[in-house]
Design a protein around this motif. Sequence first.
Motif, PDB file in Angstrom:
ATOM      1  N   ASP A  56      14.859  12.230 -11.503  1.00 28.96           N
ATOM      2  CA  ASP A  56      15.890  13.233 -11.222  1.00 28.96           C
ATOM      3  C   ASP A  56      17.283  12.809 -11.679  1.00 28.96           C
ATOM      4  O   ASP A  56      18.151  13.648 -11.889  1.00 28.96           O
ATOM      5  N   ASP A  57      17.504  11.510 -11.821  1.00 29.90           N
ATOM      6  CA  ASP A  57      18.798  10.994 -12.263  1.00 29.90           C
ATOM      7  C   ASP A  57      18.892  10.848 -13.778  1.00 29.90           C
ATOM      8  O   ASP A  57      19.881  10.337 -14.291  1.00 29.90           O
ATOM      9  N   GLY A  58      17.835  11.244 -14.495  1.00 27.71           N
ATOM     10  CA  GLY A  58      17.839  11.138 -15.951  1.00 27.71           C
ATOM     11  C   GLY A  58      17.409   9.794 -16.495  1.00 27.71           C
ATOM     12  O   GLY A  58      17.448   9.558 -17.701  1.00 27.71           O
ATOM     13  N   LYS A  59      16.997   8.888 -15.607  1.00 27.60           N
ATOM     14  CA  LYS A  59      16.508   7.578 -16.056  1.00 27.60           C
ATOM     15  C   LYS A  59      15.104   7.726 -16.631  1.00 27.60           C
ATOM     16  O   LYS A  59      14.294   8.527 -16.168  1.00 27.60           O
ATOM     17  N   ILE A  60      14.806   6.959 -17.660  1.00 25.21           N
ATOM     18  CA  ILE A  60      13.478   6.951 -18.265  1.00 25.21           C
ATOM     19  C   ILE A  60      12.563   6.105 -17.392  1.00 25.21           C
ATOM     20  O   ILE A  60      12.918   4.981 -17.020  1.00 25.21           O
ATOM     21  N   VAL A  61      11.390   6.627 -17.070  1.00 26.14           N
ATOM     22  CA  VAL A  61      10.422   5.925 -16.226  1.00 26.14           C
ATOM     23  C   VAL A  61       9.351   5.331 -17.140  1.00 26.14           C
ATOM     24  O   VAL A  61       8.524   6.044 -17.691  1.00 26.14           O
ATOM     25  N   VAL A  62       9.392   4.008 -17.308  1.00 28.76           N
ATOM     26  CA  VAL A  62       8.452   3.313 -18.185  1.00 28.76           C
ATOM     27  C   VAL A  62       7.399   2.623 -17.315  1.00 28.76           C
ATOM     28  O   VAL A  62       7.732   1.712 -16.551  1.00 28.76           O
ATOM     29  N   PRO A  63       6.126   3.044 -17.418  1.00 31.48           N
ATOM     30  CA  PRO A  63       5.070   2.387 -16.651  1.00 31.48           C
ATOM     31  C   PRO A  63       4.926   0.915 -17.054  1.00 31.48           C
ATOM     32  O   PRO A  63       5.105   0.560 -18.231  1.00 31.48           O
ATOM     33  N   ALA A  64       4.599   0.076 -16.092  1.00 28.20           N
ATOM     34  CA  ALA A  64       4.492  -1.365 -16.342  1.00 28.20           C
ATOM     35  C   ALA A  64       3.484  -1.700 -17.437  1.00 28.20           C
ATOM     36  O   ALA A  64       3.691  -2.651 -18.194  1.00 28.20           O
ATOM     37  N   HIS A  65       2.411  -0.909 -17.553  1.00 29.58           N
ATOM     38  CA  HIS A  65       1.395  -1.244 -18.556  1.00 29.58           C
ATOM     39  C   HIS A  65       1.892  -1.015 -19.993  1.00 29.58           C
ATOM     40  O   HIS A  65       1.244  -1.431 -20.938  1.00 29.58           O
ATOM     41  N   CYS A  66       3.057  -0.405 -20.144  1.00 30.63           N
ATOM     42  CA  CYS A  66       3.641  -0.195 -21.474  1.00 30.63           C
ATOM     43  C   CYS A  66       4.553  -1.342 -21.903  1.00 30.63           C
ATOM     44  O   CYS A  66       5.014  -1.374 -23.041  1.00 30.63           O
ATOM     45  N   LEU A  67       4.837  -2.274 -21.007  1.00 35.09           N
ATOM     46  CA  LEU A  67       5.695  -3.409 -21.335  1.00 35.09           C
ATOM     47  C   LEU A  67       4.873  -4.448 -22.075  1.00 35.09           C
ATOM     48  O   LEU A  67       3.797  -4.821 -21.635  1.00 35.09           O
TER      49      LEU A  67
END
Length: 82
Positions: A56-67
Motif C-alpha cells: 500500500d505504500d508503493g514499496k516493491i515486495v520481493v519474495p525471499a526465494h527471488c534473492l
Amino acid sequence: MTTVLASTLSETPVMGADGTEIGTVHNVTMNVETGALRHVLVTPTADTVGGFDRNDDGKIVVPAHCLSDIDDYLIVDRTKRD
C-alpha cells in the motif's frame, strides 16, 4: 546465498540479475516462529520498476526465494518470482 543479519540489509541497493537498478532495501518481513525471511520491501528507484507486487505504500515486495546474492548490491532474480 550468504547468511547476513537483517539489520545490515537496510538501505542496501537492490539490482536485478540482468543489471537493472530496482531500488534500496526499506525493510524485511520474517516468519516470527521460524525466523525465516519472507520478503524484502524495496523502495523503488522509479515508478516504472515492475515485475513484483507492491504494498500500500508503493514499496516493491520481493519474495525471499527471488534473492540470489549479496555483495555491494542485493541481487534479485526476477525469473524466480513464480
